[in-house]
Design a protein around this motif. Sequence first.
Motif, PDB file in Angstrom:
ATOM      1  N   PRO A   7      68.898 -22.299 -62.997  1.00  0.00           N
ATOM      2  CA  PRO A   7      69.086 -23.361 -62.010  1.00  0.00           C
ATOM      3  C   PRO A   7      69.527 -22.795 -60.659  1.00  0.00           C
ATOM      4  CG  PRO A   7      70.793 -23.468 -63.703  1.00  0.00           C
ATOM      5  CD  PRO A   7      69.847 -22.385 -64.101  1.00  0.00           C
ATOM      6  N   HIS A   8      69.071 -23.443 -59.591  1.00  0.00           N
ATOM      7  CA  HIS A   8      69.437 -23.092 -58.225  1.00  0.00           C
ATOM      8  C   HIS A   8      70.229 -24.260 -57.646  1.00  0.00           C
ATOM      9  CE1 HIS A   8      66.284 -20.201 -58.898  1.00  0.00           C
ATOM     10  NE2 HIS A   8      66.384 -19.703 -57.686  1.00  0.00           N
ATOM     11  N   PHE A   9      71.356 -23.948 -57.021  1.00  0.00           N
ATOM     12  CA  PHE A   9      72.189 -24.996 -56.436  1.00  0.00           C
ATOM     13  C   PHE A   9      72.348 -24.764 -54.941  1.00  0.00           C
ATOM     14  CE2 PHE A   9      73.771 -24.612 -60.867  1.00  0.00           C
ATOM     15  CZ  PHE A   9      73.371 -25.857 -61.311  1.00  0.00           C
ATOM     16  N   ILE A  18      81.683 -27.623 -56.249  1.00  0.00           N
ATOM     17  CA  ILE A  18      80.575 -28.266 -56.939  1.00  0.00           C
ATOM     18  C   ILE A  18      80.759 -28.007 -58.428  1.00  0.00           C
ATOM     19  CG2 ILE A  18      78.079 -28.336 -57.301  1.00  0.00           C
ATOM     20  CD1 ILE A  18      77.726 -27.409 -54.417  1.00  0.00           C
ATOM     21  N   HIS A  19      80.826 -29.074 -59.197  1.00  0.00           N
ATOM     22  CA  HIS A  19      80.908 -28.959 -60.656  1.00  0.00           C
ATOM     23  C   HIS A  19      79.491 -28.860 -61.195  1.00  0.00           C
ATOM     24  CE1 HIS A  19      84.827 -30.740 -59.671  1.00  0.00           C
ATOM     25  NE2 HIS A  19      85.235 -30.008 -60.697  1.00  0.00           N
ATOM     26  N   ASP A  67      71.129 -28.903 -65.369  1.00  0.00           N
ATOM     27  CA  ASP A  67      70.465 -29.401 -64.164  1.00  0.00           C
ATOM     28  C   ASP A  67      71.211 -30.567 -63.527  1.00  0.00           C
ATOM     29  OD1 ASP A  67      69.973 -31.258 -66.136  1.00  0.00           O
ATOM     30  OD2 ASP A  67      67.838 -31.462 -65.693  1.00  0.00           O
ATOM     31  N   GLU A  68      72.506 -30.706 -63.816  1.00  0.00           N
ATOM     32  CA  GLU A  68      73.322 -31.772 -63.241  1.00  0.00           C
ATOM     33  C   GLU A  68      74.452 -31.177 -62.407  1.00  0.00           C
ATOM     34  OE1 GLU A  68      73.312 -35.461 -66.265  1.00  0.00           O
ATOM     35  OE2 GLU A  68      74.440 -33.720 -66.957  1.00  0.00           O
ATOM     36  N   THR A  69      74.838 -31.901 -61.380  1.00  0.00           N
ATOM     37  CA  THR A  69      75.946 -31.477 -60.530  1.00  0.00           C
ATOM     38  C   THR A  69      76.831 -32.667 -60.193  1.00  0.00           C
ATOM     39  OG1 THR A  69      74.753 -31.842 -58.447  1.00  0.00           O
ATOM     40  CG2 THR A  69      74.555 -29.655 -59.449  1.00  0.00           C
TER      41      THR A  69
END
Length: 82
Positions: A7-9, A18-19, A67-69
């Motif tokens: 994943p890329h944030f 950011i959680h 894939d959640e933030t």
Amino acid sequence: MADHAVPHFANDIGVSIIHIGAREFMCVGAKPPFDHPHVFLDMGDETEIICPYCSTLYRLRASLHADETDPAGCLWHTPAPA
């Protein structure tokens, strides 16, 4: 994990924390074209890590999927090749 993308944030909203639900990920800073070098970060046994480029603190929250933030909307999808 070879069959899953890392994943890329991104932190376009400029929050300090950011959680996320992944221990291994890429930080891109802000979304392109305002991104920094895409850096791979690995929390290992820890529950948080700071990006050395943008100083965003990423904190693991086990209840989130990879894939959640929180806040929502910080997952960045790499564009498909043309």
